[in-house]
Write a protein that holds these residues in place. Structure first.
Motif, PDB file in Angstrom:
ATOM      1  N   HIS B 134      29.960  37.713  38.633  1.00 46.05           N
ATOM      2  CA  HIS B 134      30.934  38.460  39.440  1.00 46.05           C
ATOM      3  C   HIS B 134      30.302  39.316  40.537  1.00 46.05           C
ATOM      4  O   HIS B 134      31.011  39.990  41.268  1.00 46.05           O
ATOM      5  CB  HIS B 134      31.799  39.371  38.565  1.00 46.05           C
ATOM      6  CG  HIS B 134      32.663  38.638  37.588  1.00 46.05           C
ATOM      7  ND1 HIS B 134      33.543  37.660  37.972  1.00 46.05           N
ATOM      8  CD2 HIS B 134      32.767  38.745  36.234  1.00 46.05           C
ATOM      9  CE1 HIS B 134      34.169  37.194  36.886  1.00 46.05           C
ATOM     10  NE2 HIS B 134      33.705  37.823  35.826  1.00 46.05           N
ATOM     11  N   HIS B 172      36.118  33.756  32.340  1.00 53.05           N
ATOM     12  CA  HIS B 172      36.524  34.346  33.614  1.00 53.05           C
ATOM     13  C   HIS B 172      36.045  33.448  34.762  1.00 53.05           C
ATOM     14  O   HIS B 172      34.991  32.815  34.660  1.00 53.05           O
ATOM     15  CB  HIS B 172      35.924  35.747  33.782  1.00 53.05           C
ATOM     16  CG  HIS B 172      36.350  36.727  32.731  1.00 53.05           C
ATOM     17  ND1 HIS B 172      35.682  36.854  31.540  1.00 53.05           N
ATOM     18  CD2 HIS B 172      37.369  37.610  32.692  1.00 53.05           C
ATOM     19  CE1 HIS B 172      36.287  37.788  30.802  1.00 53.05           C
ATOM     20  NE2 HIS B 172      37.317  38.263  31.477  1.00 53.05           N
ATOM     21  N   ASP B 175      33.739  33.743  40.289  1.00 47.76           N
ATOM     22  CA  ASP B 175      34.086  33.992  41.695  1.00 47.76           C
ATOM     23  C   ASP B 175      32.892  34.313  42.592  1.00 47.76           C
ATOM     24  O   ASP B 175      32.787  33.801  43.701  1.00 47.76           O
ATOM     25  CB  ASP B 175      35.181  35.065  41.813  1.00 47.76           C
ATOM     26  CG  ASP B 175      34.817  36.388  41.150  1.00 47.76           C
ATOM     27  OD1 ASP B 175      33.812  36.424  40.412  1.00 47.76           O
ATOM     28  OD2 ASP B 175      35.543  37.382  41.359  1.00 47.76           O
ATOM     29  N   GLY B 196      43.990  32.985  36.166  1.00 48.19           N
ATOM     30  CA  GLY B 196      43.887  34.353  36.654  1.00 48.19           C
ATOM     31  C   GLY B 196      45.218  35.082  36.745  1.00 48.19           C
ATOM     32  O   GLY B 196      45.299  36.155  37.319  1.00 48.19           O
ATOM     33  N   LEU B 199      44.338  37.467  33.762  1.00 48.20           N
ATOM     34  CA  LEU B 199      42.945  37.795  33.508  1.00 48.20           C
ATOM     35  C   LEU B 199      42.166  38.033  34.802  1.00 48.20           C
ATOM     36  O   LEU B 199      42.391  37.375  35.804  1.00 48.20           O
ATOM     37  CB  LEU B 199      42.303  36.646  32.719  1.00 48.20           C
ATOM     38  CG  LEU B 199      40.967  36.979  32.084  1.00 48.20           C
ATOM     39  CD1 LEU B 199      41.174  37.917  30.911  1.00 48.20           C
ATOM     40  CD2 LEU B 199      40.267  35.709  31.609  1.00 48.20           C
ATOM     41  N   PHE B 200      41.231  38.955  34.711  1.00 46.15           N
ATOM     42  CA  PHE B 200      40.257  39.208  35.763  1.00 46.15           C
ATOM     43  C   PHE B 200      39.510  37.904  36.081  1.00 46.15           C
ATOM     44  O   PHE B 200      39.217  37.155  35.161  1.00 46.15           O
ATOM     45  CB  PHE B 200      39.273  40.267  35.263  1.00 46.15           C
ATOM     46  CG  PHE B 200      38.279  40.725  36.275  1.00 46.15           C
ATOM     47  CD1 PHE B 200      38.518  41.839  37.058  1.00 46.15           C
ATOM     48  CD2 PHE B 200      37.088  40.038  36.438  1.00 46.15           C
ATOM     49  CE1 PHE B 200      37.583  42.259  37.987  1.00 46.15           C
ATOM     50  CE2 PHE B 200      36.158  40.458  37.376  1.00 46.15           C
ATOM     51  CZ  PHE B 200      36.402  41.569  38.143  1.00 46.15           C
ATOM     52  N   PRO B 201      39.085  37.629  37.310  1.00 48.41           N
ATOM     53  CA  PRO B 201      39.384  38.393  38.517  1.00 48.41           C
ATOM     54  C   PRO B 201      40.691  37.984  39.184  1.00 48.41           C
ATOM     55  O   PRO B 201      41.080  38.627  40.148  1.00 48.41           O
ATOM     56  CB  PRO B 201      38.202  38.049  39.423  1.00 48.41           C
ATOM     57  CG  PRO B 201      37.790  36.676  39.012  1.00 48.41           C
ATOM     58  CD  PRO B 201      38.125  36.535  37.564  1.00 48.41           C
ATOM     59  N   GLY B 202      41.358  36.947  38.689  1.00 47.85           N
ATOM     60  CA  GLY B 202      42.629  36.556  39.287  1.00 47.85           C
ATOM     61  C   GLY B 202      42.524  35.317  40.166  1.00 47.85           C
ATOM     62  O   GLY B 202      43.511  34.653  40.425  1.00 47.85           O
TER      63      GLY B 202
END
Lengths: 215, 394
Positions: B134, B172, B175, B196, B199-202
């Motif tokens: 991330h 996740h 990204d 997403g 959930l993070f990050p989308g």
């Protein structure tokens, strides 16, 4: 959000006596679907869509004999009068105009002069910004009683955890009008502590909101 | 088949530590190494001692200003206000002493793994302390400060010029790595993750396919919450195989987050240990079939550090040796050593016992929906395969 913050200002436009052929070329070259038609004072006198132009174009089975049709003035096919909006109008108002009139584009005018264009696509882009889904975050949905003061009560719980909020949306809770659903997108990968705080404060956290799931 | 593999390890990996209660805890790397030691599958000759990444190396991905900020924050010279612009000093990535040094060790460890495989005589290498996917050019987020995977891939591109396939099985979306190479056709990123929507990050939608020259080199499979082994593996195996054939990489880098397990506290997927042996098995097989074995595996997320991560990560190493996955009982001495420190009862076997979670009521729908996601993700490859005449006609 105001229209002047979301409109496009690099406008492709035509005069009423330009040819349909000209319009067809612009639509193709710039990948647009609407062209505003203005007079010498830059006042909007009409608008043409790609469908108007296509209707006026000869059939693909009839290209040779029908080619003259494209030589006609654009004013022969443009829609008029035109619905326009003001740069200080709101995004919601334009959404309502699109919805009610079943159109997908409006010119923006100030003092009767064309200064921008807003399309369905710009509107959707703004909507994405409003939901906050373009920024990293986790989503939390909370069912609350619909009464004044509830929002600050909930948000102070985020504040205590120094949790930055990307966006807030409020939905009606369909089964019971006494409730609303608050949707927060917060800047964290670990929403658990916040959820625990919300629950211990007595809020009902619907998350992840899958009907029939109780895990 | 026996493979020569390197296990990058330094006890200092635990210096990357935010706070006592923070979910990201590198003790899991120590626990995994201990588990392998006690299972008798890791010898001293296999250990690769990492180095610290240099500032120049970190700046292959991160801006100088950001690196300076991380340094100063770690020396206590900045207020939280001054760091916020860079995502530091938040709940997710709080400031800690010497955070630059701790983070650059993780990057150096990934670079050491890469050099072992590409410059040394190792077939594969594993850096469980890495996989911090991330991290952004000038922003820390999601527990990640420096993005070791992204730095490593750019390092491979510059030092070796290889085509890199990055495969991210963390729950996740990967990204940071995706955006770093979004317009680069020499790097293909593939991430399978929980959708997403919550959930993070989308991000990580199917339609995120890359930009400009990089279009067609970014693949995403956002799967539904509560997805179980079968559906997860169907998507992973089918997509990974297709993508390898389509992209023809020279080297494979995998990010092996272990948070798709049903016990993970931060996500809502319902994987069991089964997926954590199938994930590396396919990576290993495809690396041999397509990349002369060149495979670098990194760690990643994984927040049940007691019951899930050590078992899951130990299997990567076992498979990296060209052996069959562990089966049966965990070493008794490992359990005895860690049980007193653990707030939960440690498992006694390598695999999860059957029916360890409540049946998922909408399994059929979830499976069907995931299959559609796979189909739409792979559409780009199918189109190229099935319409060669049209493609050449352009």
């Amino acid at each position: 959000m105001l229209i002047e913050e979301m409109m496009r200002t690099d406008i492709i436009k035509l005069k009423a006596d330009d040819s349909i052929e000209n319009a067809l070329k612009l639509l193709n070259d710039y990948h647009i679907r609407h062209i505003p038609i203005v007079d010498d004072d830059n006042k909007v006198v009409g608008i043409v869509s790609d469908r108007d132009v296509r209707d006026a174009s000869p059939s693909i089975f009839d290209r040779q004999s029908g080619a003259n049709a494209l030589k006609n003035d654009i004013q022969s096919i443009m829609s008029s009068p035109v619905i326009t909006v003001h740069p200080l109008d709101f995004v919601e108002e334009v959404a309502a105009i699109f919805y009610d009139n079943e159109i997908a584009c409006v010119p923006v005018t100030r003092e009767n002069k064309l200064i921008g264009m807003i399309t369905e696509k710009d509107l959707l882009y703004t909507l994405i910004q409003l939901t906050g889904t373009h920024e990293q975050g986790s989503q939390i949905e909370i069912k609350v009683i619909d009464r004044p003061g509830i929002l600050p009560e909930v948000t102070q719980i985020f504040g205590k955890r120094k949790m930055n909020i990307n966006s807030v949306l409020i939905y009606p809770y369909k089964p019971d009008k006494k409730f609303k659903i608050l949707v927060f997108r917060i800047q964290t990968m670990n929403p658990k502590p916040t959820i625990t705080d919300l629950q211990s404060a007595g809020y009902e956290v619907l998350w992840p909101n899958l009907p029939g799931m109780s895990l | 088949m026996t493979c020569k593999s390197g296990f990058v390890y330094s006890p200092d990996v635990v210096n990357y530590k935010f706070q006592e209660e923070h979910p990201f805890n590198q003790t899991r790397v120590v626990m995994t190494k201990d588990l392998l030691d006690k299972a008798g599958t890791l010898s001293n000759e296999q250990i690769i001692t990492p180095r610290y990444a240099t500032d120049e190396e970190i700046q292959l991905v991160h801006s100088r200003k950001y690196v300076d900020t991380v340094k100063k924050a770690g020396e206590g010279k900045l207020t939280e206000e001054e760091c916020l612009e860079f995502g530091i000093g938040t709940e997710d990535t709080p400031i800690f002493t010497n955070m630059h040094e701790a983070s650059s060790l993780l990057v150096g460890s990934t670079l050491a793994a890469i050099d072992a495989v590409l410059d040394g005589d190792y077939d594969h290498a594993l850096n469980l302390g890495g996989g911090l996917h991330h991290g952004f050019e000038r922003k820390a987020s999601g527990f990640c400060i420096y993005n070791d995977g992204a730095v490593g891939i750019r390092y491979i591109r510059e030092q070796y010029g290889y085509r890199v396939l990055y495969v991210d099985t963390d729950a996740h979306h990967g990204d940071g790595v995706q955006w770093a190479f979004y317009d680069d056709p020499g790097v293909c990123t593939f991430s399978i993750h929980e959708t997403g929507r919550y959930l993070f990050p989308g991000t990580g939608n199917v339609n995120e396919r890359g930009l400009k020259e990089g279009y067609g080199y970014s693949f995403n499979l956002p799967i539904d919450a509560f997805t179980e082994d079968e559906s997860f593996l169907e998507l992973y195996e089918s997509a990974f195989t297709e993508i390898v054939n389509y992209f023809q990489p020279d080297v494979i880098v995998t990010q092996n987050g272990a948070d798709a397990h049903f016990l993970d506290p931060l996500t809502h997927l319902c994987g069991t240990m089964n997926i954590f042996e199938k994930i590396p098995l396919l990576a290993h097989q495809l690396a041999h079939e397509k990349c002369e074995g060149k495979w670098i595996a990194l760690g990643g997320g994984g927040y049940d550090i007691w019951r899930v991560v050590p078992r899951a990560w130990a299997q990567i190493w076992k498979i990296m040796l060209g052996e069959q996955p562990f089966k049966g009982k965990l070493p008794e001495d490992w359990r005895n050593h860690w049980q007193p420190k653990s707030p939960v009862t440690l498992p006694s076997t390598w695999h999860d016992v059957a029916n360890s979670y409540k049946a998922i009521p909408r399994k059929q729908e979830i499976t069907e929906k995931n299959a559609k996601v796979l189909e739409s993700c792979m559409q780009l490859i199918y189109n190229q395969k099935n319409m060669p005449s049209q493609k050449s006609g352009h």
